[in-house]
Design an enzyme around this catalytic site. Sequence first.
Site, PDB file in Angstrom:
ATOM      1  N   ASP A 285       0.854  -1.188  -0.095  1.00 13.52           N
ATOM      2  CA  ASP A 285      -0.040  -0.063   0.029  1.00 13.52           C
ATOM      3  C   ASP A 285       0.736   1.139   0.020  1.00 13.52           C
ATOM      4  O   ASP A 285       1.981   1.384   0.734  1.00 13.52           O
ATOM      5  CB  ASP A 285      -0.722  -0.047   1.371  1.00 13.52           C
ATOM      6  CG  ASP A 285      -2.090   0.793   1.113  1.00 13.52           C
ATOM      7  OD1 ASP A 285      -2.585   1.120  -0.084  1.00 13.52           O
ATOM      8  OD2 ASP A 285      -2.793   1.124   2.114  1.00 13.52           O
TER       9      ASP A 285
ATOM     10  N   TYR B 203       0.892   5.697  -0.620  1.00  9.56           N
ATOM     11  CA  TYR B 203       0.765   7.044   0.305  1.00  9.56           C
ATOM     12  C   TYR B 203       0.874   8.101  -0.669  1.00  9.56           C
ATOM     13  O   TYR B 203       1.611   9.226  -0.249  1.00  9.56           O
ATOM     14  CB  TYR B 203       1.619   7.174   1.396  1.00  9.56           C
ATOM     15  CG  TYR B 203       1.310   8.234   2.615  1.00  9.56           C
ATOM     16  CD1 TYR B 203       0.053   8.100   3.305  1.00  9.56           C
ATOM     17  CD2 TYR B 203       2.401   8.996   2.842  1.00  9.56           C
ATOM     18  CE1 TYR B 203      -0.083   8.933   4.276  1.00  9.56           C
ATOM     19  CE2 TYR B 203       2.088   9.813   4.114  1.00  9.56           C
ATOM     20  CZ  TYR B 203       0.920   9.711   4.745  1.00  9.56           C
ATOM     21  OH  TYR B 203       0.682  10.619   5.781  1.00  9.56           O
TER      22      TYR B 203
ATOM     23  N   HIS C 184      -3.978  13.763   0.724  1.00  7.46           N
ATOM     24  CA  HIS C 184      -4.297  12.842   2.012  1.00  7.46           C
ATOM     25  C   HIS C 184      -3.061  12.953   2.814  1.00  7.46           C
ATOM     26  O   HIS C 184      -3.091  13.107   4.228  1.00  7.46           O
ATOM     27  CB  HIS C 184      -4.235  11.450   1.481  1.00  7.46           C
ATOM     28  CG  HIS C 184      -4.285  10.480   2.540  1.00  7.46           C
ATOM     29  ND1 HIS C 184      -5.332  10.463   3.419  1.00  7.46           N
ATOM     30  CD2 HIS C 184      -3.487   9.491   2.714  1.00  7.46           C
ATOM     31  CE1 HIS C 184      -5.073   9.324   4.194  1.00  7.46           C
ATOM     32  NE2 HIS C 184      -3.662   8.622   3.834  1.00  7.46           N
TER      33      HIS C 184
ATOM     34  N   GLU D 212     -10.519   3.711   3.400  1.00  9.99           N
ATOM     35  CA  GLU D 212      -9.763   4.336   2.861  1.00  9.99           C
ATOM     36  C   GLU D 212     -10.012   3.852   1.060  1.00  9.99           C
ATOM     37  O   GLU D 212     -10.005   2.963   0.647  1.00  9.99           O
ATOM     38  CB  GLU D 212      -8.227   4.081   2.826  1.00  9.99           C
ATOM     39  CG  GLU D 212      -7.612   4.460   4.315  1.00  9.99           C
ATOM     40  CD  GLU D 212      -6.139   4.263   4.325  1.00  9.99           C
ATOM     41  OE1 GLU D 212      -5.590   3.576   3.679  1.00  9.99           O
ATOM     42  OE2 GLU D 212      -5.693   5.025   5.266  1.00  9.99           O
TER      43      GLU D 212
ATOM     44  N   GLU E  40      -9.239   3.811  -2.379  1.00  9.87           N
ATOM     45  CA  GLU E  40      -7.936   3.621  -3.063  1.00  9.87           C
ATOM     46  C   GLU E  40      -8.466   2.989  -4.525  1.00  9.87           C
ATOM     47  O   GLU E  40      -9.333   2.360  -4.576  1.00  9.87           O
ATOM     48  CB  GLU E  40      -6.960   2.759  -2.272  1.00  9.87           C
ATOM     49  CG  GLU E  40      -6.593   3.059  -0.997  1.00  9.87           C
ATOM     50  CD  GLU E  40      -5.458   2.680  -0.541  1.00  9.87           C
ATOM     51  OE1 GLU E  40      -4.464   2.087  -1.210  1.00  9.87           O
ATOM     52  OE2 GLU E  40      -5.323   2.646   0.879  1.00  9.87           O
TER      53      GLU E  40
ATOM     54  N   ASP F 192      -9.227   0.277   1.984  1.00  2.00           N
ATOM     55  CA  ASP F 192      -8.435  -0.419   2.879  1.00  2.00           C
ATOM     56  C   ASP F 192      -8.920  -0.073   4.313  1.00  2.00           C
ATOM     57  O   ASP F 192      -8.475   1.136   4.681  1.00  2.00           O
ATOM     58  CB  ASP F 192      -7.049   0.109   2.576  1.00  2.00           C
ATOM     59  CG  ASP F 192      -5.740  -0.420   3.242  1.00  2.00           C
ATOM     60  OD1 ASP F 192      -5.969  -1.838   3.481  1.00  2.00           O
ATOM     61  OD2 ASP F 192      -4.827   0.013   3.741  1.00  2.00           O
TER      62      ASP F 192
ATOM     63  N   ARG G  12      -8.167   3.180  13.290  1.00  2.00           N
ATOM     64  CA  ARG G  12      -7.222   4.427  13.424  1.00  2.00           C
ATOM     65  C   ARG G  12      -6.564   4.410  14.948  1.00  2.00           C
ATOM     66  O   ARG G  12      -5.552   4.750  15.175  1.00  2.00           O
ATOM     67  CB  ARG G  12      -7.933   5.667  13.322  1.00  2.00           C
ATOM     68  CG  ARG G  12      -8.508   5.844  11.722  1.00  2.00           C
ATOM     69  CD  ARG G  12      -7.607   6.039  10.858  1.00  2.00           C
ATOM     70  NE  ARG G  12      -8.020   6.244   9.190  1.00  2.00           N
ATOM     71  CZ  ARG G  12      -7.252   5.972   8.226  1.00  2.00           C
ATOM     72  NH1 ARG G  12      -6.024   5.626   8.248  1.00  2.00           N
ATOM     73  NH2 ARG G  12      -7.866   5.966   7.144  1.00  2.00           N
TER      74      ARG G  12
ATOM     75  N   GLN H  57      -3.854   1.774  14.943  1.00  2.00           N
ATOM     76  CA  GLN H  57      -2.975   2.413  14.133  1.00  2.00           C
ATOM     77  C   GLN H  57      -1.989   3.501  15.004  1.00  2.00           C
ATOM     78  O   GLN H  57      -0.838   3.409  14.920  1.00  2.00           O
ATOM     79  CB  GLN H  57      -3.583   2.840  12.838  1.00  2.00           C
ATOM     80  CG  GLN H  57      -2.395   3.511  11.734  1.00  2.00           C
ATOM     81  CD  GLN H  57      -3.146   4.034  10.556  1.00  2.00           C
ATOM     82  OE1 GLN H  57      -4.233   3.848  10.524  1.00  2.00           O
ATOM     83  NE2 GLN H  57      -2.222   4.593   9.626  1.00  2.00           N
TER      84      GLN H  57
ATOM     85  N   LYS I 195      -4.181  -2.099  10.342  1.00  2.00           N
ATOM     86  CA  LYS I 195      -4.425  -2.483   8.619  1.00  2.00           C
ATOM     87  C   LYS I 195      -4.698  -3.890   8.433  1.00  2.00           C
ATOM     88  O   LYS I 195      -4.642  -4.175   7.203  1.00  2.00           O
ATOM     89  CB  LYS I 195      -3.551  -1.727   7.683  1.00  2.00           C
ATOM     90  CG  LYS I 195      -3.133  -0.381   8.160  1.00  2.00           C
ATOM     91  CD  LYS I 195      -4.158   0.518   7.155  1.00  2.00           C
ATOM     92  CE  LYS I 195      -3.627   1.821   7.157  1.00  2.00           C
ATOM     93  NZ  LYS I 195      -4.306   2.749   6.422  1.00  2.00           N
TER      94      LYS I 195
ATOM     95  N   THR J 110      -9.018  -5.674   3.443  1.00  2.00           N
ATOM     96  CA  THR J 110      -8.933  -4.900   2.355  1.00  2.00           C
ATOM     97  C   THR J 110      -9.801  -5.397   1.448  1.00  2.00           C
ATOM     98  O   THR J 110      -9.773  -6.402   0.813  1.00  2.00           O
ATOM     99  CB  THR J 110      -7.697  -4.911   1.873  1.00  2.00           C
ATOM    100  OG1 THR J 110      -6.615  -4.252   2.777  1.00  2.00           O
ATOM    101  CG2 THR J 110      -7.484  -4.035   0.606  1.00  2.00           C
TER     102      THR J 110
ATOM    103  N   THR K 256      -4.846   6.189   0.145  1.00  2.00           N
ATOM    104  CA  THR K 256      -6.031   7.100  -0.136  1.00  2.00           C
ATOM    105  C   THR K 256      -5.995   8.075  -0.937  1.00  2.00           C
ATOM    106  O   THR K 256      -5.183   8.993  -1.017  1.00  2.00           O
ATOM    107  CB  THR K 256      -6.284   7.601   1.456  1.00  2.00           C
ATOM    108  OG1 THR K 256      -6.300   6.593   2.544  1.00  2.00           O
ATOM    109  CG2 THR K 256      -7.754   8.355   1.640  1.00  2.00           C
TER     110      THR K 256
ATOM    111  N   GLU L   3     -10.236  12.104   7.641  1.00  2.00           N
ATOM    112  CA  GLU L   3     -10.188  13.331   6.990  1.00  2.00           C
ATOM    113  C   GLU L   3     -11.383  13.961   6.816  1.00  2.00           C
ATOM    114  O   GLU L   3     -11.480  15.314   7.118  1.00  2.00           O
ATOM    115  CB  GLU L   3      -9.484  13.357   5.569  1.00  2.00           C
ATOM    116  CG  GLU L   3      -8.172  12.859   5.676  1.00  2.00           C
ATOM    117  CD  GLU L   3      -7.648  12.375   4.131  1.00  2.00           C
ATOM    118  OE1 GLU L   3      -7.909  11.066   4.080  1.00  2.00           O
ATOM    119  OE2 GLU L   3      -7.310  12.935   3.505  1.00  2.00           O
TER     120      GLU L   3
END
Lengths: 418, 418
Positions: free
Chosen positions: A125, A127, A132, A198, A200, A230, A234, A237, A250, A254, A346, A360
């Site tokens: 994955d 970023y 984001h 997320e 994606e 995904d 939070r 994480q 994570k 997925t 994301t 977000e």
Amino acid sequence: MALMHSWLESANAPGCPFPLNNLPCGVFSHGGAAPRCGVAIGDHIVDMAALEAAGLIVLDGAPLFGAPSWNAVMAAGPAVWRAMRGRLADLLGEGAEARAAVEACLVPQDGAVMHMPFRVAGFTDFYASRQHAFNVGTMFRGPENALPPNWLHLPIGYNGRASSVAVSGRDVRRPWGQVKGPDDAAPRFGPSARFDIELELGAIVGQPSDGPVTVAEADAMIFGYVLLNDWSARDIQAWEYQPLGPFQGKATATTIGAWIVMKDALEPFRVAAPAREKPLLPYLTEPGPMFYDIALDVALTPDGGTETVISRTNYRSMYYSAAQQLAHHTSAGCRMEVGDLLGTGTISGAEPGSYGSLLEMSWGGKEPLKLGDGGTRSFVADGDTLDLRGRCIGEGYEIGFGECRARVLPALADPYAR
Amino acid sequence: MALMHSWLESANAPGCPFPLNNLPCGVFSHGGAAPRCGVAIGDHIVDMAALEAAGLIVLDGAPLFGAPSWNAVMAAGPAVWRAMRGRLADLLGEGAEARAAVEACLVPQDGAVMHMPFRVAGFTDFYASRQHAFNVGTMFRGPENALPPNWLHLPIGYNGRASSVAVSGRDVRRPWGQVKGPDDAAPRFGPSARFDIELELGAIVGQPSDGPVTVAEADAMIFGYVLLNDWSARDIQAWEYQPLGPFQGKATATTIGAWIVMKDALEPFRVAAPAREKPLLPYLTEPGPMFYDIALDVALTPDGGTETVISRTNYRSMYYSAAQQLAHHTSAGCRMEVGDLLGTGTISGAEPGSYGSLLEMSWGGKEPLKLGDGGTRSFVADGDTLDLRGRCIGEGYEIGFGECRARVLPALADPYAR
């Protein structure tokens, strides 16, 4: 490019996600038969194993389509991918001579069960959305230090868990995990209270490599793209991720779409990268446009409630393309395998309505999102169904990505009960 | 436990790594035959496929041993693992009736080619040595903030790259990568100048799970252990690892030993964990001793030079066991698969002579290590051969882990030349 007309009328209908221009690849079963390769056309699926058995499509490396994954087709290489699309265009196009024989190989999508379209070799994955990274960085470190110093120089990525990837339609269970709030004296083990999505895209590696590859070579290795959600806890994480990155936050699931849109179907929608704020090193420079104009939506439907579209964005807003990510992935000699899955990270556009995660959208839970039916969300609630949607809008036709949907089940009362 | 005597005299010799007590599992080929499962005994290998074909060992789920991996045996479960060991003890033990028939299934180790002993489903690397975490943290953040706040509460881990795992004996090419020194204005792409090793053990998951498992359940899922050298490009890692963890710095290669030492062979060497500085949450507490007393060495041999043992340490110095790591790995619902490989993380003891990486031995390159032949090392040099060694010392016998060796090849002049 214009709509390619099929003798199957549903494929020509305005707004149909699966016209003859698309031909996405999935794995389906119906009527008790074993899962096998299928290609979506209009409101039907071409049973590729049946087509092959009938001698209507014979490609190098045959038989290719009887397995419950597209890995063998991917391994056969780009010439076979192209030959398959060409042959299907002949068989399904207006005026095809073999129409009656092909009709015998069609299965209605309604009633078919969709399975994982490929065996995931590895899941990585990235970023790669600047917005984001800026949003998340701002929440954690303030706007001055939001973007890590390396961000404009390389596509940051981390290895995910291939075993957690599941196809659209499979429910996702809210996980337990070790969490610690900033004011807690010690961590505790409990259900995640900040379970998130997320938005994606996933790029599927269709050819292997052993050693560094260029961006152009990387692009040629990509078989196609799927929608990818995904799921991210939070709170788990936040406590675990220093210093080695996300792990159990994570690992729960997925979700990917059931249909792989082949790269060739996306060619008419290629667009150039955004302006580079810092020059990229030669090994990351692009020989041509490596992005696609893909409109993306996220819809949230509470249990028994009505749907709210909570985000509208576009893949073209990303900073690093899948081809750049793959080139970087191989730069230190990492072997890539048929079936490797690369998540974009994301996808968040520049405006709040275009963010790709609830983290977000609700700004870390401080500004809960309002739903159309009067409810609010900081993170997902038990019973919510999350739908990702993607489409390219051509002249008189669309390329749709199909369903990428999952419902959130409540956490178990005791995850160790047997 | 004492030495179990075999009719094969080499297995009874003092210091032999592979007595009847051990019976480690590998995949070998010889004389042009296809790779297949073998078990080391003395200076020979039992050709398990031949033994099975001769009807000398028939286990549930047979045939199990003709494949070039131990995955089918692992999938068959702990009762089969135990039955296999019991049957081999009968066949190879002193006075065995079937001796002549078994002798026909023996192959000298000398001349056999060793292959990957199992198909790696996923590779996860942990960070479970307190001294290693303290050393690295001190170098990067100073001694006050050396240990991350979560370290004493959970086994920190990250997903690695399964495709990079290679068997002992395969050379390792120094990688290129994106690097940036603290005083450089911009990053550049070049060969790694700080290429390093990590002394680890790898635990091999032999049974799948779907949902959280306890530490006791996790221990029962483990098939065995291998030596593991996680090659690390420190300069690539330093620039890339914030905020999502190591990626290309760890992607070049992970060398594992050719022989899997089964958990049952290690049972006599179980030892308890070190004192816990903070109480662990119930899901991580151990129902009994989960470590092993395994003496570990690292030897470095320059090209054409003589060997220096650069580290001597012990697995029992670790803080989190493989069973705890596996339990944590499943805590958020992550599915585990047969063939998952869990690295302990670098094993560093309390004294400088017991550190498991050159980064620590040379303290980030500030205090180059002196070799026996007069040379020095801050990191590995081209042409160096690195050997990891492991053994448990019993009463009158040893359990050896076999060879885990790789030589460093120089970086390519141009990694994109075709």
